[in-house]
Design a protein around this motif. Sequence first.
Motif, mmCIF file in Angstrom:
data_model
loop_
_atom_site.group_PDB
_atom_site.id
_atom_site.type_symbol
_atom_site.label_atom_id
_atom_site.label_comp_id
_atom_site.label_asym_id
_atom_site.label_seq_id
_atom_site.Cartn_x
_atom_site.Cartn_y
_atom_site.Cartn_z
ATOM 1 N N HIS A 9 0.845 -1.207 0.000
ATOM 2 C CA HIS A 9 0.000 0.000 0.000
ATOM 3 C C HIS A 9 0.876 1.251 0.000
ATOM 4 O O HIS A 9 1.538 1.548 0.985
ATOM 5 N N HIS A 11 1.557 5.367 -2.143
ATOM 6 C CA HIS A 11 1.103 6.397 -3.096
ATOM 7 C C HIS A 11 2.327 7.020 -3.761
ATOM 8 O O HIS A 11 2.596 8.213 -3.631
ATOM 9 N N HIS A 46 -5.223 6.333 -5.128
ATOM 10 C CA HIS A 46 -6.651 6.368 -4.766
ATOM 11 C C HIS A 46 -7.514 6.326 -6.021
ATOM 12 O O HIS A 46 -7.265 7.070 -6.980
ATOM 13 N N GLU A 84 -6.070 1.812 -4.613
ATOM 14 C CA GLU A 84 -6.805 1.770 -3.347
ATOM 15 C C GLU A 84 -8.218 2.240 -3.660
ATOM 16 O O GLU A 84 -8.435 3.426 -3.943
ATOM 17 N N HIS A 138 -6.162 -0.144 6.409
ATOM 18 C CA HIS A 138 -6.081 0.479 7.746
ATOM 19 C C HIS A 138 -7.393 0.576 8.530
ATOM 20 O O HIS A 138 -7.806 1.686 8.905
ATOM 21 N N ASP A 196 1.473 2.745 3.490
ATOM 22 C CA ASP A 196 0.545 3.798 3.065
ATOM 23 C C ASP A 196 1.331 5.104 2.881
ATOM 24 O O ASP A 196 0.829 6.189 3.167
ATOM 25 N N HIS A 198 2.943 8.383 1.537
ATOM 26 C CA HIS A 198 2.444 9.411 0.627
ATOM 27 C C HIS A 198 3.532 10.375 0.151
ATOM 28 O O HIS A 198 3.466 10.880 -0.961
HETATM 29 FE FE LIG Z 1 -3.657 4.885 1.063
#
Ligand SMILES: [Fe+2]
Length: 267
Positions: A9, A11, A46, A84, A138, A196, A198
């Motif tokens: 996961h 970005h 996303h 995601e 999450h 996750d 970013h």
């Molecule tokens: Fe995410």
Amino acid sequence: MNPKMIDIHSHILPYTDDGAETWENSLTMIKNADAEGIRVIVATPHVLSEHHFKEEEEIIKKYLKLKKKVKKEGLKIEIVLACEIYAQPDTSLNHKIATLNSNGKYFLIEFPMNSIPKFAPEKLFDFAMDEKVPIVAHPERNAGFQTRPDFIYEYVQRGSLMQINQGSLLGRFGERAKTLAFKMIENNLAHFIASDGHKKDTRTVTLIECYHLITEKYGKHIAHRLFYENPLKAIQGEKIKTGEPLPIERELKKGFWDRVKGIRNRL
Ligand SMILES: [Fe+2]
């Protein structure tokens, strides 16, 4: 030697969502991940609606460009594509980027942060009946699951898998997320730990600190399963063996220090 880790996961695709802002930032994130031992990163931009999937060709182009840049840098780390998906009543998986590495089986799905949509349990169960495996992103950060952690057990019983953010275990998203994240691991209700990530500085693609924490607390075997074995199987579309999930209380019991704080507050 660094442990083997796979991040399902992230970005890292630039100019796509609220993640990496430039190609340079993206490459910095990837280089850092490579240096700490991450072998594969799944780019999961996303996707907010069925309509949003119309952009998937653009996303694929950016992904291929990023792969070329990673190769040019001489990095061994592998980049895989997925997304995601923001849960919607009409969410479908008939898209190239919907499942991890287009394997048609595992997909990453997120709920709004403050609740669990009413349609979600049936929707996810329908996918599971169709041999698709939802990976809930999450859940420990979701206010709905924090209030009703027993739902996590129900979702797992009905075929969903759960992905915890490394930052939650390190306390970056508050006490409730942290307590729930550890409880999930202890009750066999956590199947992946991911970054996750970013940005290139804060909230980046990193797993190593959390890997060491989990190894210290639960042993190498559990860490290997959560950071490497299960992620690899999810990418390859193979069956993931899960330990017998244990029910989780409707109310999370307060930790020792919460109870001490509570007593102090009453004095
Ligand atoms: Fe995410």
